[in-house]
Design a protein around this motif. Structure first.
Motif, short mmCIF file in Angstrom:
data_model
loop_
_atom_site.label_atom_id
_atom_site.label_comp_id
_atom_site.label_asym_id
_atom_site.label_seq_id
_atom_site.Cartn_x
_atom_site.Cartn_y
_atom_site.Cartn_z
N TYR A 1 -9.04 9.74 -1.05
CA TYR A 1 -9.38 8.31 -0.52
C TYR A 1 -8.86 7.41 -1.52
O TYR A 1 -8.56 7.76 -2.70
CB TYR A 1 -10.57 8.00 -0.08
CG TYR A 1 -11.78 8.36 -1.04
CD1 TYR A 1 -12.12 7.73 -2.40
CD2 TYR A 1 -12.44 9.73 -1.04
CE1 TYR A 1 -12.80 8.05 -3.08
CE2 TYR A 1 -13.25 10.09 -2.09
CZ TYR A 1 -13.65 9.28 -3.17
OH TYR A 1 -14.44 9.63 -4.02
N ARG A 2 -8.64 5.97 -1.32
CA ARG A 2 -8.23 5.22 -2.21
C ARG A 2 -9.00 3.91 -1.87
O ARG A 2 -9.13 3.47 -0.97
CB ARG A 2 -6.80 4.86 -2.29
CG ARG A 2 -6.44 4.01 -3.39
CD ARG A 2 -4.66 3.90 -3.29
NE ARG A 2 -4.23 2.68 -3.98
CZ ARG A 2 -3.07 2.39 -4.30
NH1 ARG A 2 -2.26 2.93 -3.40
NH2 ARG A 2 -2.73 1.48 -4.98
N GLY A 3 -9.84 3.66 -2.92
CA GLY A 3 -10.79 2.41 -2.86
C GLY A 3 -10.14 0.84 -3.21
O GLY A 3 -9.65 0.81 -4.50
N TYR A 4 -10.68 -0.16 -2.40
CA TYR A 4 -10.33 -1.54 -2.71
C TYR A 4 -11.59 -2.29 -2.77
O TYR A 4 -12.58 -2.22 -2.04
CB TYR A 4 -9.13 -2.12 -1.91
CG TYR A 4 -7.95 -1.48 -2.02
CD1 TYR A 4 -6.96 -2.04 -2.77
CD2 TYR A 4 -7.52 -0.34 -1.27
CE1 TYR A 4 -5.60 -1.47 -3.05
CE2 TYR A 4 -6.09 0.22 -1.60
CZ TYR A 4 -5.32 -0.40 -2.39
OH TYR A 4 -3.88 0.32 -2.55
N TYR A 5 -11.61 -3.24 -3.56
CA TYR A 5 -12.95 -4.46 -3.59
C TYR A 5 -12.58 -5.44 -2.32
O TYR A 5 -13.43 -6.12 -2.29
CB TYR A 5 -12.97 -5.13 -5.03
CG TYR A 5 -13.52 -3.96 -6.03
CD1 TYR A 5 -14.87 -3.75 -6.17
CD2 TYR A 5 -12.71 -3.27 -6.69
CE1 TYR A 5 -15.46 -3.05 -6.81
CE2 TYR A 5 -13.37 -2.38 -7.53
CZ TYR A 5 -14.65 -2.17 -7.56
OH TYR A 5 -15.35 -1.41 -8.68
N ASP A 6 -11.16 -5.33 -2.18
CA ASP A 6 -11.05 -6.49 -1.20
C ASP A 6 -10.43 -5.75 0.34
O ASP A 6 -9.51 -5.04 0.20
CB ASP A 6 -9.74 -7.43 -1.45
CG ASP A 6 -9.59 -8.47 -0.79
OD1 ASP A 6 -9.47 -8.28 0.72
OD2 ASP A 6 -9.39 -9.77 -0.97
N GLU A 7 -11.27 -6.06 1.33
CA GLU A 7 -11.10 -5.39 2.66
C GLU A 7 -9.59 -5.59 3.04
O GLU A 7 -8.78 -4.54 3.55
CB GLU A 7 -11.92 -5.82 3.50
CG GLU A 7 -11.89 -5.06 4.95
CD GLU A 7 -12.74 -5.40 6.01
OE1 GLU A 7 -13.09 -4.82 7.13
OE2 GLU A 7 -13.57 -6.37 5.70
N ALA A 8 -9.00 -6.75 2.91
CA ALA A 8 -7.66 -7.27 3.15
C ALA A 8 -6.65 -6.09 2.61
O ALA A 8 -5.61 -5.74 3.04
CB ALA A 8 -7.41 -8.52 2.96
N ASP A 9 -6.93 -5.92 1.30
CA ASP A 9 -6.00 -4.95 0.57
C ASP A 9 -6.27 -3.48 0.92
O ASP A 9 -4.93 -2.88 1.31
CB ASP A 9 -6.33 -4.91 -1.04
CG ASP A 9 -5.86 -6.38 -1.59
OD1 ASP A 9 -5.11 -6.83 -1.13
OD2 ASP A 9 -6.62 -6.44 -2.52
N ALA A 10 -7.17 -3.25 1.34
CA ALA A 10 -7.46 -1.85 1.86
C ALA A 10 -6.64 -1.85 3.28
O ALA A 10 -5.88 -0.74 3.36
CB ALA A 10 -8.83 -1.39 2.25
N LYS A 11 -6.74 -2.91 3.97
CA LYS A 11 -6.13 -2.64 5.42
C LYS A 11 -4.58 -2.51 5.20
O LYS A 11 -3.83 -2.20 5.89
CB LYS A 11 -6.62 -3.97 6.44
CG LYS A 11 -8.03 -3.66 6.81
CD LYS A 11 -8.39 -4.66 7.57
CE LYS A 11 -9.80 -4.57 8.31
NZ LYS A 11 -10.39 -5.62 8.90
N ALA A 12 -4.15 -3.48 4.40
CA ALA A 12 -2.71 -3.72 3.89
C ALA A 12 -2.21 -2.21 3.62
O ALA A 12 -1.07 -1.83 4.09
CB ALA A 12 -2.27 -4.59 2.82
N LEU A 13 -2.82 -1.49 2.93
CA LEU A 13 -2.36 -0.01 2.49
C LEU A 13 -2.38 0.64 3.64
O LEU A 13 -1.53 1.50 3.72
CB LEU A 13 -3.13 0.54 1.47
CG LEU A 13 -2.85 1.93 1.10
CD1 LEU A 13 -1.52 2.21 0.57
CD2 LEU A 13 -3.78 2.56 0.22
N ALA A 14 -3.42 0.81 4.39
CA ALA A 14 -3.70 1.53 5.68
C ALA A 14 -2.46 1.32 6.49
O ALA A 14 -1.63 2.37 7.18
CB ALA A 14 -4.82 1.31 6.59
#
Length: 383
Positions: free
Chosen positions: A127-140
């Motif tokens: 997995y890869r973690g982000y403190y900002d949900e938008a950044d996580a969704k962008a990677l996804a």
């Protein structure tokens, strides 16, 4: 007390060094390391000692008993579970958001094997973690578009720095889980502290299954010796549903793995594998609907797993496997050492020194042996 400027600067330099080594990060871009460092510094800077929160008239009235309970749970972790006695979980941080970080998991359309991100110090994780949900969704979205992977973005209420930052105050209690019911709060603290006892490079399944076993065994002991009857009933009700859902997930993983094992044999028919996969997923949702009907019929309706089921895919099942696949083996190991916590942790450290395939095989053998023994002593119906 907030971090002093000097301590905050030392922390920033230390986290930057960790990020440069890949301890906190995902891949090489500086922007990712920057968000890792900045996100954790913000979390640490917001943390204050529990006593400060308890003495502050501005602290919400409902928060104070939760902090006092967390402090009792923390002391119990040391005295009864042989978990580390250090700086972690003696402070509290209000993050003012619903998750500590958002993780991204991804897997191919024809496999439950998670895509992994690898770092020089901690090794590879699924997995890869982000403190900002938008950044996580962008990677996804990028992984889905560019690599054709099935993705899952999920909020994580807590994470462990593995004890490396205890000199700077340790991992704090967080607003993302402090108001959990008593058993769930204890479960969270025990799980995260377990990561400070044993952590193995390149083996997410071993690490998470061990921490999950510690949380389950630890909560069982907490509830039996420290909690009220109401807390025990509340936990039993929720945990019963959770175990049923996890069993359903395990069964579905097995079914999907059987499907994907036919990949080569079905290569001549491009539609065959997707059809079998679709059938397995339909079976999963049908069984989940039946579970919900059972809960409703028992007078305890529950729809908390609905979002997981709606978005279930290979990434979802891959992450579930990491957290519970080896738990039965760890529980069998705990029984083998007579429920002695120091001996249990020592035995897990011994396992961690073995090659990955060997330690996982030993845990599966332990689980199978325990199951066979339980079956042998189970009462037989008269006839």
């Amino acid at each position: 007390m907030a971090l002093t400027h000097r301590t905050s600067r030392r922390l920033a330099l230390f986290l930057a060094a960790l990020a440069a080594l890949g301890v906190l990060g995902g891949c090489t871009p500086v922007a990712y390391y920057a968000q890792s460092v900045q996100g954790h510094i913000a979390l640490m800077t917001a943390a204050r000692p529990i006593d400060d929160w308890l003495a502050d008239p501005a602290t919400p009235a409902d928060l104070k008993p939760r902090l006092e309970l967390a402090r009792r749970i923390r002391a119990f972790a040391v005295s009864d579970l042989a978990l580390p006695d250090n700086a972690s979980y003696h402070r509290y941080s209000d993050l003012k958001r619903r998750a500590a970080v958002w993780n991204v998991a991804a897997a191919p359309p024809d496999s439950l094997t998670l895509r992994r991100w690898c770092f020089p110090v901690v090794g590879c994780v699924g997995y890869r973690g982000y403190y900002d949900e938008a950044d996580a969704k962008a990677l996804a979205a990028q992984l889905e578009k560019d690599e054709g992977l099935e993705v899952r973005v999920y909020g994580v209420p807590a994470y462990s720095t593995l004890g490396w930052l205890n000199w700077a105050g340790g991992d704090p209690l967080l607003s993302t889980f402090i108001r959990y019911p008593e058993g769930e709060l204890a479960r969270m603290v025990f799980h995260e502290l377990a990561h400070q006892v044993v952590y193995v490079r390149d083996d997410t399944m071993f690490n998470e299954s061990y921490a999950t076993a510690v949380e389950r065994l630890g909560v069982r002991h907490w509830l039996a010796t420290q909690a009220s009857e109401q807390a025990r009933r509340d936990y039993a009700a929720f945990d019963g549903r959770r175990r049923a859902f996890r069993q359903l997930s395990r069964d579905t993983r097995d079914e999907l793995n059987r499907v994907y094992a036919q990949k080569t044999a079905l290569a001549h028919d491009p539609q065959a594998l997707p059809a079998l996969k679709s059938e397995a997923m339909a079976h999963f949702r049908q069984r989940y609907a039946a579970l919900k009907a059972e809960w409703a019929a028992a007078g305890t309706p529950f729809d908390g797993f609905d979002p997981w089921v709606a978005q279930a895919n290979n990434a979802f099942f891959g992450i579930q496997a990491a957290y519970d696949e080896l738990v039965p083996g760890f529980e069998a190991l705990f029984a083998q050492v007579g429920g002695d916590w120091p001996r249990f942790h020592a035995a897990v450290r011994d396992l961690a020194r073995q090659p990955k395939a060997e330690r996982q095989a030993q845990l599966r053998t332990l689980a199978d042996t325990a199951t066979a023994r339980d079956d042998a002593v189970a009462p037989r119906p008269a006839g």
